[in-house]
Design an enzyme around this catalytic site. Structure first.
Site, PDB file in Angstrom:
ATOM      1  N   HIS A 100     -18.948  13.279  11.865  1.00 38.08           N
ATOM      2  CA  HIS A 100     -18.128  14.117  10.996  1.00 38.08           C
ATOM      3  C   HIS A 100     -18.833  14.620   9.740  1.00 38.08           C
ATOM      4  CE1 HIS A 100     -17.218  10.439   8.631  1.00 38.08           C
ATOM      5  NE2 HIS A 100     -17.004  11.297   7.641  1.00 38.08           N
ATOM      6  N   GLU A 127     -21.986  18.862   7.118  1.00 35.36           N
ATOM      7  CA  GLU A 127     -21.906  18.914   5.657  1.00 35.36           C
ATOM      8  C   GLU A 127     -23.170  18.341   5.001  1.00 35.36           C
ATOM      9  OE1 GLU A 127     -19.381  20.354   4.195  1.00 35.36           O
ATOM     10  OE2 GLU A 127     -20.159  19.972   2.177  1.00 35.36           O
ATOM     11  N   ASP A 128     -23.651  17.225   5.487  1.00 36.35           N
ATOM     12  CA  ASP A 128     -24.675  16.475   4.750  1.00 36.35           C
ATOM     13  C   ASP A 128     -26.057  16.419   5.384  1.00 36.35           C
ATOM     14  OD1 ASP A 128     -22.735  15.936   2.899  1.00 36.35           O
ATOM     15  OD2 ASP A 128     -22.226  13.974   3.701  1.00 36.35           O
ATOM     16  N   ASP A 137     -11.722   9.043   7.761  1.00 33.07           N
ATOM     17  CA  ASP A 137     -12.776   9.274   6.772  1.00 33.07           C
ATOM     18  C   ASP A 137     -12.279   8.846   5.381  1.00 33.07           C
ATOM     19  OD1 ASP A 137     -15.061  10.474   5.478  1.00 33.07           O
ATOM     20  OD2 ASP A 137     -13.851  12.282   5.111  1.00 33.07           O
ATOM     21  N   ASP A 141      13.942  -6.383   1.060  1.00 39.88           N
ATOM     22  CA  ASP A 141      13.060  -6.244   2.226  1.00 39.88           C
ATOM     23  C   ASP A 141      11.589  -6.404   1.853  1.00 39.88           C
ATOM     24  OD1 ASP A 141      12.991  -3.938   0.760  1.00 39.88           O
ATOM     25  OD2 ASP A 141      13.023  -2.597   2.489  1.00 39.88           O
ATOM     26  N   HIS A 174     -20.886   4.570   7.225  1.00 39.31           N
ATOM     27  CA  HIS A 174     -19.617   5.267   6.925  1.00 39.31           C
ATOM     28  C   HIS A 174     -19.030   5.957   8.172  1.00 39.31           C
ATOM     29  CE1 HIS A 174     -16.695   8.036   5.270  1.00 39.31           C
ATOM     30  NE2 HIS A 174     -17.481   9.061   5.516  1.00 39.31           N
TER      31      HIS A 174
END
Ligand code: MN
Length: 498
Positions: free
Chosen positions: A79, A83-84, A148, A269, A55
């Site tokens: 990133h 957090e993880d 992300d 269009d 990811h």
């Protein structure tokens, strides 16, 4: 449906290949960053079953399409580490320096904000967007969030229904909208089309049915026509940089259909010819030539070069009856206009890094004065002006036009916009006078706090009220908002006169 899944080794190879615009020393540094991210996420898997690192790798890969700078790519790889994983900001600072650590921390902060149950009044949705920007503090943080989110949307099928809907709505109402605001049309369009089937499944199927064969028919015609048009323009002295034909993205087809009484034949269009030239003069010459070659449809001609759209978009649009009676839209623009329409604020990194063009960069900082003619800038300026009169508009990458505002959340998720230094009492009166008057305590992020404490952006504030309670005269000493001070004084006076 899930796309074929690449292994982390394949993804890493792709990433290095796409980073060819960076110098070797940056690539070496990023190798170290990658190894750090791999060990931080070791033994973690995504809900898709793949190794977690896939990811962040795809996030970084997405950032290369915008040709982002090295710290942004590094932060893309890292990133989710704060957090993880067990990693914290200090560790990142030690390993990779303050800039990258700051970007990763910013992504975590923004990621903690959940858009749910926000009443769909324009003002409240807008407040939420502003809060995201205020907490990001740096435009690169928002761009990493886009990357992300693009990857998360592509694997959204893996989540339970209720989460799918919440995230897709957030993508549509918040992130796609911010992407357009920053002028990054390529990202906005992708986010919209990824969210479309989750948020409006019936409408999505309808649009697919309606355009079905039409797309193919138009496309086949344009594949044939584009080289002929190029030859014709060059034979008449206009040098053509590029002719593309671009299918309108589904969500915007739907938006148009609603305006055209759902009549697909009026969406001219669906697939447009895009003629990209060197200069503005060339654009007008080409327009004359095209109108000479094919008869224009009346009332369909728009000169957004002379009169840019409110968001700054520039291009000439005309609809013509081409060979075989095919009605097609032709968009004529210079390369700079094209770049501005597609990449917006991200175009700086692109050209700063890639071609060594320093026109927009002054001493490592973006020169926004030089950019003031470019598409998204005018709109962003207007946006900023509604908050502050500061003339120092985006001197660097810092988003500082919200620096004197804070955005706090109700437990239900509504965003309250207040001046810096605001307290729970200010917050209470912003919700409703009665809530303010009967306020007796406050919980911030789950913890009881003093009523004179200072709130921060992103705080979730719960006001505890007691029926019949009256405001305390001491409140006027610490509340931040003048309007709130007046309300308190008024309420106290009312009590005294009884
Ligand atoms: Mn992520």
């Amino acid at each position: 449906m899930p796309a074929p899944i690449k292994t982390k080794e394949e993804l890493y190879k792709d990433l290095i290949k796409h980073l060819d615009y960076l110098p070797q020393e940056d690539l070496d540094f990023l190798g170290g960053v990658y190894n750090f991210a791999v060990s931080a996420h070791a033994n973690q898997t995504r809900k898709t079953g793949e190794a977690y690192i896939c990811h962040p790798l795809r996030t970084a890969l997405e950032l290369t399409t915008l040709k982002m700078d090295m710290p942004t790519i590094a932060a893309g790889l890292l990133h989710d580490t704060i957090e993880d994983t067990d990693t914290d900001e200090e560790m990142l600072k030690k390993q990779f320096g303050p800039e990258i650590a700051f970007l990763v921390k910013g992504v975590s902060k923004v990621g903690g904000l959940k858009y749910k149950n926000v009443s769909e009044e324009d003002k409240k949705v807008e407040n939420f967007r502003n809060m995201i920007l205020a907490m990001a503090q740096d435009i690169r943080v928002v761009i990493i969030k886009f990357a992300d989110r693009l990857d998360n949307m592509r694997t959204l099928w893996v989540l339970p229904k209720d989460k799918q809907l919440r995230i897709a709505k957030e993508t549509l109402d918040i992130y796609a909208s911010i992407a357009y605001r920053l002028g990054i049309g390529v990202v906005g369009a992708q986010l919209e089309d990824l969210a479309f089937p989750y948020v409006f499944p019936k409408e999505y199927r309808l649009v697919q049915q309606l355009i079905g064969r039409k797309y193919k028919e138009k496309e086949d015609f344009l594949i044939k026509t584009a080289p002929e048009l190029k030859k014709y323009l060059e034979a008449n002295g206009v040098k053509v940089k590029e002719i593309q034909f671009r299918a309108k993205h589904l969500f915007s087809v739907w938006r148009k259909l609603r305006k055209e009484d759902m009549d697909i034949n009026r969406v001219y269009d669906l697939v447009a010819l895009r003629v990209i030239l060197d200069t503005t003069e060339d654009c007008y010459t080409a327009l004359g030539l095209i109108h000479h070659l094919w008869r224009p449809l009346p009332m369909r001609f728009k000169d957004y070069i002379a009169l840019p759209k409110p968001n700054g978009y520039q291009s000439i649009h005309t609809t013509v009856i081409a060979d075989e009676g095919q009605i097609i839209e032709v968009q004529i623009r210079t390369e700079a206009m094209h770049r501005a329409a597609e990449y917006g604020i991200a175009a700086h990194w692109f050209y700063g890094e890639n071609k060594g063009k320093k026109a927009y960069k002054k001493g490592g900082k973006i020169d926004f004065k030089a950019l003031s003619k470019i598409a998204w800038v005018s709109q962003l300026q207007k946006w900023q002006q509604s908050f502050t009169d500061s003339s120092q508009f985006l001197e660097s990458l810092k988003i500082d036009f919200f620096s004197d505002r804070i955005f706090a959340l109700t437990p239900k998720g509504d965003v309250i916009d207040m001046p810096e230094g605001a307290t729970p009492v200010d917050f209470a009166y912003c919700i409703h006078n009665d809530v303010g008057n009967s306020c007796m305590g406050a919980r911030v992020n789950g913890n009881m706090v003093a009523l004179d404490s200072t709130l921060k952006s992103g705080d979730v504030v719960e006001i505890i009220t007691k029926k019949g309670k009256k405001p305390s005269s001491s409140w006027v000493n610490f509340v931040k908002m003048t309007t709130v001070k007046k309300k308190i004084q008024e309420e106290i006076r009312k009590g005294e006169n009884k």
